[in-house]
Design a protein around this motif. Structure first.
Motif, short mmCIF file in Angstrom:
data_model
loop_
_atom_site.label_atom_id
_atom_site.label_comp_id
_atom_site.label_asym_id
_atom_site.label_seq_id
_atom_site.Cartn_x
_atom_site.Cartn_y
_atom_site.Cartn_z
N GLN A 1 -2.40 5.21 -3.87
CA GLN A 1 -3.03 6.34 -3.45
C GLN A 1 -2.19 7.52 -3.90
O GLN A 1 -1.08 7.74 -3.76
N TRP B 1 0.86 -1.26 -0.01
CA TRP B 1 -0.10 0.28 0.02
C TRP B 1 0.93 1.32 0.04
O TRP B 1 1.59 1.39 0.74
N VAL C 1 -8.71 5.60 -3.42
CA VAL C 1 -8.24 4.37 -3.96
C VAL C 1 -9.01 4.45 -5.22
O VAL C 1 -8.15 4.14 -6.32
N THR D 1 -2.08 -1.49 -3.45
CA THR D 1 -2.99 -0.12 -3.28
C THR D 1 -2.01 0.80 -3.40
O THR D 1 -1.08 1.17 -2.96
#
Length: 281
Positions: free
Chosen positions: A200, A162, A265, A198
């Motif tokens: 972002q 992430w 996301v 993930t």
């Protein structure tokens, strides 16, 4: 036998880096020249106290780095690809943590995390942080290590990843070639579609009213419930590994504030598409 050979090679590299002759190192820690030679060439299995004394003399003070090498001496783990002598011990310890991780959080305010770099970006990043006299071979070797690290994400039992990134990471990369910049953005878009990755994009601090004022960092979580999370601060001369619970928790809070204030996301493909259009223009 493989482990003791790798231990010897790492000790030899540290000694040479300190500019010490073998007999000087031996005398300083109360060993014979023949014993140090046997350890460095892997002909004799070293004792923990001998390796610890040599590491102390060579100036390796970091606890995590020392324990990473001493764990090989104690037979607590099998050697990994990252234990090769050309890999600095700080990087070897970081790669070992990635190899055993279940979840990795990373914030990149200035550059992309190594696990998401294309080959061109990796070579440019290594070139940017190397001293001006770095050779083509040194740059290639550094990029090879980055590419090797990424294999952990392709393992069935590999960690989830992430990351939160700033726009400037992609708008001002160490890549001069526009096509290479676009390839890196395309690679990020593809990575963001992977089930265990993930990505972002941070929003401007003028919007979020939150400004992280620190070094890039990575938090690693392990599958063993008893094992504490590990923090890596990415500093000028490598990554410093920290396991102090209070400090690790501070960075967990910082990462939580970063991902809560970032674009959602599901907006990542659109945000990356906008940045791609700017780069291509």
């Amino acid at each position: 036998m493989i482990a003791q050979t790798l231990i010897g090679q790492q000790l030899a590299r540290l000694r040479v880096h300190r500019g010490l002759r073998m007999e000087e190192a031996a005398a300083a820690v109360g060993l014979t020249h023949a014993r140090v030679a046997a350890i460095e060439t892997g002909r004799h299995e070293p004792q923990e106290r001998e390796v610890a004394a040599l590491l102390e003399h060579y100036g390796l003070q970091d606890w995590h780095e020392r324990q990473h090498l001493l764990s090989l001496v104690r037979g607590e783990r099998e050697p990994g690809w990252y234990d090769r002598p050309e890999v600095p011990i700080w990087l070897s310890a970081a790669c070992a943590s990635e190899d055993r991780a279940s979840l990795i959080y990373s914030y990149g305010p200035h550059y992309l995390p190594a696990l998401l770099q294309t080959r061109a970006y990796a070579e440019a990043a290594v070139r940017a942080v190397q001293h001006p006299g770095a050779t083509t071979e040194q740059i290639r070797t550094g990029a090879d290590l980055i590419m090797r690290r990424q294999e952990v994400l392709r393992r069935e039992d590999g960690p989830a990843l992430w990351v939160v990134l700033d726009r400037r990471t992609l708008l001002d990369p160490p890549l001069a070639n526009v096509d290479a910049r676009l390839d890196q953005i395309d690679a990020l878009i593809a990575a963001a579609k992977e089930p265990r990755i993930t990505v972002q994009m941070a929003r401007p601090s003028t919007v979020t009213q939150y400004l992280y004022n620190g070094a890039p960092f990575t938090l690693t979580r392990f599958p063993e419930r008893h094992r504490e999370d590990l923090l890596a601060l990415h500093l000028l001369h490598g990554s410093k590994l920290i396991s102090e619970p209070a400090l690790v928790e501070d960075y967990h809070i910082a990462f939580a504030r970063l991902y809560i204030s970032a674009h959602p996301v599901d907006a990542t493909p659109d945000v990356l598409g906008e940045i791609r259009a700017l780069v291509a223009a």
